[in-house]
Design an enzyme around this catalytic site. Structure first.
Site: not given
Ligand SMILES: CC(C)(COP(=O)(O)OP(=O)(O)OC[C@H]1O[C@@H](n2cnc3c(N)ncnc32)[C@H](O)[C@@H]1OP(=O)(O)O)[C@@H](O)C(=O)NCCC(=O)NCCS
Length: 427
Positions: A135, A427
């Protein structure tokens, strides 16, 4: 998004559409090496994903339209130093089938979503990275870290000056999570990096069983203060490794949260004195865990490894710098380089003690400028610095941050926080 010249079709799916959700869940489960979605899984996901934005890339495979890549985003909150929670675009379920990887599908889905989030006024995006090299190219930086603990219960003795374990403890039946949610919500608002958990998160946490937050042998224990108000809880599993008649149980702490040091001490005292248990293990813990400071023998607690947990991506530099508060004072011009574009900016960060609140935290004035920068840094490195978990001095020494050593020192001092940022919420 729509049909592309490669024949792939990119679009949104509605989680309320059960068959569309099933098709969307197939690649997302396969890419994470998981089993195909069951009906029970889909029931839960339909509730949990209501209101989330689900992107699907479709391809025609063996004459049949199939989902080959997925991305999910939703609005969440992350706690900023000294300032409390702010809204973020939370990014999850970034998956591409192995048959379609390295053709730019993640790049297409993610850059489109980051543009949307920026347009809609988000200053940040956040995610948990499956692998660290993925990322950075999209402007994300590791903003919180977490570690694991192994506690040798036989060596645990609390120091006489440790907070006294007052109040009471009780086992919490499965499904009863309202008081746990309340404790967590209070705690996450205070510590940088804390993430909110919605009702669906707690509903899933309330179910016990194999592969869940708390397994079939697990327990949840709630602590109440002397007035009966909940102020801490622990959720844990148990593994019994006894050989013959020699007890050798291990407790695996899934989640331990306390709003008060006395509750924290009581919960660790409870865990480390359980009969038949020799070892207490905990994961996703803060790197500045309090427990060793409470013990006569701090080496009863072995810590490590330390890994990144929450990654942030600043989308709006003035908005992001103004979203937190600072300790100390100073003025620096920062030039933020963003290869993808949206956050490229030069700003003057001015923190003056006249704007200091009663709690010691200072609001910054952040203005765009064309002045020469004191510090030049990538948007990913700014994202790493923002919660206080990364040192600007270290980034400067690593050659990642342009400017003088004195400017890097000044930025380190401004960004520092008394507690390390921490996020224990997947999450
Ligand atoms: C990680 C994943 C989503 C990447 O999807 P993808 O469509 O292959 O990614 P892209 O083709 O858009 O890659 C963009 C760039 O990132 C790089 N990259 C992608 N995944 C990478 C990885 N795991 N490690 C290192 N680099 C990676 C690519 O090489 C490419 O670099 P380039 O632009 O220099 O050529 C996919 O491989 C996957 O589903 N993996 C398993 C599940 C997972 O780990 N998901 C991430 C959840 S946080």
């Amino acid at each position: 998004m729509g049909t592309s010249d490669t024949g792939l079709r990119v679009g949104r799916i509605d989680p309320a559409d059960r068959e569309a959700l099933r098709a969307w869940s197939v690649p997302s489960r396969a890419a994470f090496l998981d089993v195909a979605p069951t009906d029970e899984f889909l029931d839960e996901r339909q509730r949990a994903l209501a209101g989330h934005r689900l992107t699907a890339v479709h391809d025609t495979v063996a004459g049949e339209e199939r989902v080959v890549a997925t991305l999910r985003t939703f609005d969440a909150e992350v706690t900023m130093p000294g300032a409390g929670p702010v809204g973020v675009d939370a990014v999850s379920t970034a998956t591409v089938l192995p048959t379609h990887r390295r053709r730019g599908l993640l790049s297409r889905m993610l850059t489109a979503d980051l543009e949307r989030a920026r347009r809609e006024g988000h200053a940040f995006a956040a995610l948990i990275a499956a692998e660290a090299p993925i990322y950075g190219r999209f402007g994300f930086g590791a903003a919180t870290r977490a570690t694991s603990l192994v506690v040798d219960n036989s060596r645990v003795a609390f120091r006489p000056d440790a907070p006294a374990a007052a109040g009471s403890l009780e086992f919490v039946p499965a499904g009863r999570t309202a008081e746990l949610a309340e404790v967590h919500d209070r705690a996450r608002r205070h510590r940088p990096g804390g993430l909110d958990r919605d009702a669906a998160w707690w509903e899933a946490a309330g179910r016990r069983g194999e592969g869940r937050w708390v397994g079939p042998r697990g327990q949840v224990v709630l602590h109440r203060d002397e007035r009966g108000a909940p102020d801490g809880y622990v959720a844990y599993d148990v593994v019994d490794d006894s050989v013959g008649r020699v007890p050798n149980g291990t407790v695996h702490v899934r989640d331990l949260c306390a709003t008060d040091p006395a509750a924290y001490r009581a919960l660790w005292g409870f865990l480390t004195s359980l009969d038949l248990v020799r070892t207490t293990r905990a994961r996703d813990r803060p790197v500045d865990e309090l427990l060793p400071h409470l013990l006569v023998d701090p080496r009863a607690v072995q810590t490590g490894p330390v890994d990144d947990f929450l990654w942030l991506r600043v989308l709006d530099v003035p908005g992001a710098l103004a979203a937190r508060r600072y300790l100390g004072c100073g003025t620096l011009v920062l030039r933020v380089v963003d290869p993808l574009g949206p956050a490229a900016a030069t700003v003057r960060l001015h923190v003056a003690t006249q704007r200091c609140g009663a709690d010691g935290w200072v609001c910054a004035e952040v203005t765009t400028t064309d002045a020469d920068p004191d510090v030049v840094l990538s948007v990913g490195d700014l994202s790493s610095l923002l919660l206080g978990g990364t040192s600007a001095v270290a980034l400067h020494a690593a050659g990642r941050l342009g400017g003088t050593a004195a400017a890097a020192f000044a930025l380190s001092t401004l960004m520092a926080t008394p507690e390390q940022p921490w996020c224990p919420t997947w999450f």
